[in-house]
Design a protein around this motif. Structure first.
Motif, PDB file in Angstrom:
ATOM      1  N   GLY A   1       0.791  -1.213   0.000  1.00 28.64           N
ATOM      2  CA  GLY A   1       0.000   0.000   0.000  1.00 28.64           C
ATOM      3  C   GLY A   1       0.827   1.268   0.000  1.00 28.64           C
ATOM      4  O   GLY A   1       2.045   1.247   0.219  1.00 28.64           O
TER       5      GLY A   1
ATOM      6  N   THR B   1       0.478   5.229   1.659  1.00 31.15           N
ATOM      7  CA  THR B   1      -0.216   6.181   2.516  1.00 31.15           C
ATOM      8  C   THR B   1       0.430   7.558   2.354  1.00 31.15           C
ATOM      9  O   THR B   1       1.641   7.665   2.153  1.00 31.15           O
ATOM     10  CB  THR B   1      -0.150   5.762   3.994  1.00 31.15           C
ATOM     11  OG1 THR B   1       1.219   5.687   4.411  1.00 31.15           O
ATOM     12  CG2 THR B   1      -0.817   4.415   4.200  1.00 31.15           C
TER      13      THR B   1
ATOM     14  N   PHE C   1     -10.807   0.943   5.669  1.00 29.30           N
ATOM     15  CA  PHE C   1     -10.915   1.935   4.606  1.00 29.30           C
ATOM     16  C   PHE C   1     -12.069   2.906   4.854  1.00 29.30           C
ATOM     17  O   PHE C   1     -12.168   3.923   4.157  1.00 29.30           O
ATOM     18  CB  PHE C   1     -11.109   1.250   3.245  1.00 29.30           C
ATOM     19  CG  PHE C   1      -9.870   0.594   2.714  1.00 29.30           C
ATOM     20  CD1 PHE C   1      -8.809   1.347   2.229  1.00 29.30           C
ATOM     21  CD2 PHE C   1      -9.756  -0.785   2.694  1.00 29.30           C
ATOM     22  CE1 PHE C   1      -7.667   0.747   1.729  1.00 29.30           C
ATOM     23  CE2 PHE C   1      -8.622  -1.404   2.198  1.00 29.30           C
ATOM     24  CZ  PHE C   1      -7.568  -0.634   1.714  1.00 29.30           C
TER      25      PHE C   1
ATOM     26  N   SER D   1     -14.569   6.526   0.212  1.00 34.11           N
ATOM     27  CA  SER D   1     -13.760   5.322   0.035  1.00 34.11           C
ATOM     28  C   SER D   1     -14.428   4.370  -0.948  1.00 34.11           C
ATOM     29  O   SER D   1     -15.652   4.390  -1.134  1.00 34.11           O
ATOM     30  CB  SER D   1     -13.530   4.622   1.379  1.00 34.11           C
ATOM     31  OG  SER D   1     -14.729   4.468   2.090  1.00 34.11           O
TER      32      SER D   1
ATOM     33  N   TYR E   1      -9.365   2.080  -1.606  1.00 31.82           N
ATOM     34  CA  TYR E   1      -8.868   3.459  -1.640  1.00 31.82           C
ATOM     35  C   TYR E   1      -9.713   4.302  -0.700  1.00 31.82           C
ATOM     36  O   TYR E   1     -10.935   4.152  -0.649  1.00 31.82           O
ATOM     37  CB  TYR E   1      -8.957   4.027  -3.053  1.00 31.82           C
ATOM     38  CG  TYR E   1      -8.582   5.503  -3.120  1.00 31.82           C
ATOM     39  CD1 TYR E   1      -7.250   5.901  -3.202  1.00 31.82           C
ATOM     40  CD2 TYR E   1      -9.570   6.491  -3.105  1.00 31.82           C
ATOM     41  CE1 TYR E   1      -6.903   7.240  -3.261  1.00 31.82           C
ATOM     42  CE2 TYR E   1      -9.230   7.840  -3.162  1.00 31.82           C
ATOM     43  CZ  TYR E   1      -7.897   8.214  -3.242  1.00 31.82           C
ATOM     44  OH  TYR E   1      -7.561   9.538  -3.291  1.00 31.82           O
TER      45      TYR E   1
ATOM     46  N   GLN F   1      -9.916   8.498   1.053  1.00 25.30           N
ATOM     47  CA  GLN F   1      -9.375   9.850   1.182  1.00 25.30           C
ATOM     48  C   GLN F   1     -10.216  10.607   2.197  1.00 25.30           C
ATOM     49  O   GLN F   1     -11.444  10.573   2.149  1.00 25.30           O
ATOM     50  CB  GLN F   1      -9.398  10.590  -0.148  1.00 25.30           C
ATOM     51  CG  GLN F   1      -8.816  12.002  -0.056  1.00 25.30           C
ATOM     52  CD  GLN F   1      -8.900  12.766  -1.355  1.00 25.30           C
ATOM     53  OE1 GLN F   1      -9.774  13.605  -1.539  1.00 25.30           O
ATOM     54  NE2 GLN F   1      -8.000  12.447  -2.275  1.00 25.30           N
TER      55      GLN F   1
ATOM     56  N   THR G   1      -4.646  10.018   2.543  1.00 32.20           N
ATOM     57  CA  THR G   1      -5.068   9.042   1.545  1.00 32.20           C
ATOM     58  C   THR G   1      -4.395   7.699   1.821  1.00 32.20           C
ATOM     59  O   THR G   1      -3.296   7.644   2.366  1.00 32.20           O
ATOM     60  CB  THR G   1      -4.717   9.488   0.113  1.00 32.20           C
ATOM     61  OG1 THR G   1      -3.298   9.630   0.007  1.00 32.20           O
ATOM     62  CG2 THR G   1      -5.396  10.788  -0.232  1.00 32.20           C
ATOM     63  N   ASN G   2      -5.081   6.642   1.432  1.00 32.04           N
ATOM     64  CA  ASN G   2      -4.536   5.295   1.581  1.00 32.04           C
ATOM     65  C   ASN G   2      -5.055   4.447   0.431  1.00 32.04           C
ATOM     66  O   ASN G   2      -6.270   4.384   0.195  1.00 32.04           O
ATOM     67  CB  ASN G   2      -4.955   4.691   2.916  1.00 32.04           C
ATOM     68  CG  ASN G   2      -4.432   3.269   3.093  1.00 32.04           C
ATOM     69  OD1 ASN G   2      -3.379   2.920   2.560  1.00 32.04           O
ATOM     70  ND2 ASN G   2      -5.164   2.447   3.822  1.00 32.04           N
ATOM     71  N   VAL G   3      -4.155   3.815  -0.300  1.00 28.47           N
ATOM     72  CA  VAL G   3      -4.515   2.875  -1.349  1.00 28.47           C
ATOM     73  C   VAL G   3      -3.713   1.604  -1.124  1.00 28.47           C
ATOM     74  O   VAL G   3      -2.525   1.669  -0.845  1.00 28.47           O
ATOM     75  CB  VAL G   3      -4.259   3.466  -2.758  1.00 28.47           C
ATOM     76  CG1 VAL G   3      -2.813   3.859  -2.943  1.00 28.47           C
ATOM     77  CG2 VAL G   3      -4.698   2.483  -3.837  1.00 28.47           C
TER      78      VAL G   3
ATOM     79  N   THR H   1      -3.610  -3.010  -1.814  1.00 27.65           N
ATOM     80  CA  THR H   1      -4.145  -4.276  -2.267  1.00 27.65           C
ATOM     81  C   THR H   1      -3.458  -5.385  -1.483  1.00 27.65           C
ATOM     82  O   THR H   1      -2.264  -5.303  -1.180  1.00 27.65           O
ATOM     83  CB  THR H   1      -3.915  -4.476  -3.783  1.00 27.65           C
ATOM     84  OG1 THR H   1      -4.501  -5.725  -4.186  1.00 27.65           O
ATOM     85  CG2 THR H   1      -2.437  -4.474  -4.134  1.00 27.65           C
TER      86      THR H   1
END
Length: 335
Positions: free
Chosen positions: A34, A36, A133, A291, A308, A310, A325-327, A329
């Motif tokens: 991920g 951040t 999330f 999200s 995802y 924000q 933000t955080n994305v 997998t």
């Protein structure tokens, strides 16, 4: 023949004992790749790497139950949180959950460190599967600090289900009175309750939580939270929503969230939005967050995910803007 009968008797006795008492090791493992990023007024840093607990918090636990007869059971549950990317324990060993109690036709009573009755409804009506999330915890509490989801030194009563209706009430004793200096209002007790109706596709309920704050000049304030939440499963999609107010002697917050999730075979897609506004003495704060999460079940216990989120908040009358933000997998496995 006698040896066979003795062996059968021992096996029967052992089976009966196991039926009366049991201990289960269980847990959840979540790790993924991920990114951040957090900025304050446009200045910040981003990090990329393997992170733990992207979708759900990683933990292991022990729980057990003993049949005491007459429909009465003794129960315990212990949960320990840790970081899967480093193996480090997060906080005290069983800071996530540590309870023991009794259950029966009357419901259940638990003592120890437990989730609050308010949190039970809030988590049930949170968007994007109540996952990490979800942006409620980042956006709500933009004025008054967000609620305590767990409390130590607590007693909790949970009622049985009456044709879909149920409830719970809890009280946590703030065991921090300063006897040496005789400071008034140093005990930060917490009281919470919820009542809900859950039957078929509908869940709707109300929850309340009151947290005493440390006294200032011998004046003790209270943070009071009122939540109304609901979910409805249409089959092709599930809709969730909640509205919350938080207030004390100086501030009042109004917060809401909505979300929808839709299954597509083994896959599910969920989206959520949350908002907050705080008004009061020298404050005009607001926040928004959204999200999007997708999951794919490889089995009943193993799930792949991508998500995802924000969240953006404005504090000190809009002079400070924080954006997170955080994305990620990854994979989640339960046992």
């Amino acid at each position: 023949m006698k040896k066979t009968l003795i062996a059968l008797a021992v096996l029967a006795a052992s089976s009966a004992a196991m039926a009366q008492s049991s201990v289960t090791l269980y847990g959840r493992l979540d790790a993924g790749l991920g990114q951040t990023k957090t900025t304050i007024n446009g200045v910040g840093e981003k990090q990329v790497g393997i992170n733990s607990s992207n979708l759900n918090t990683t933990y292991w636990g022990l729980k057990g139950s003993e049949d005491l007869g007459g429909g009465l059971r003794a129960n315990f549950n212990l949960q320990s949180r840790f970081a899967l990317d480093t193996g480090a324990v997060s906080g005290d060993m069983f800071s996530r959950l540590a309870i023991v109690g009794l259950s029966g036709a009357f419901g259940s009573v638990d003592l120890g460190r437990n989730y609050t009755a308010y949190d039970t409804l809030r988590s049930a009506t949170n968007n994007v599967f109540d996952s990490n999330f979800a942006t409620n915890s980042a956006v709500w509490g933009n004025g008054i600090a967000d609620y305590s989801l767990r409390t130590s030194n607590s007693v909790t009563y949970t009622s049985p289900n009456f044709s879909g209706f149920s409830g719970a009430v809890g009280y946590a004793f703030g065991e921090n009175k300063n006897v040496a200096t005789n400071v008034n209002g140093s005990a930060t007790d917490t009281a919470s309750l919820h009542i809900k109706y859950a039957n078929g596709p509908l869940l709707v309920g109300y929850a309340y939580q009151e947290e005493k704050q440390l006294a200032v000049a011998n004046v003790q304030d209270k943070n009071k939270y009122n939540l109304i939440g609901a979910t409805y499963d249409l089959g092709v999609a599930k809709i969730v929503g909640s509205y919350n107010t938080a207030k004390n002697n100086t501030l009042k917050d109004k917060e809401y969230s909505v979300g929808v999730s839709a299954p597509f075979g083994a896959a599910t897609v969920a989206a959520g939005y949350s908002s907050s506004k705080s008004e009061g003495f020298n404050a005009n704060n607001k926040g928004t967050g959204y999200s999007l999460v997708g999951t794919y079940d490889l089995s009943k216990r193993t799930t792949l995910y991508v998500g995802y989120m924000q969240a953006k908040t404005q504090t000190v009358n809009g002079s400070i803007e924080t954006k997170a933000t955080n994305v990620a997998t990854g994979i989640r496995h339960t046992f």
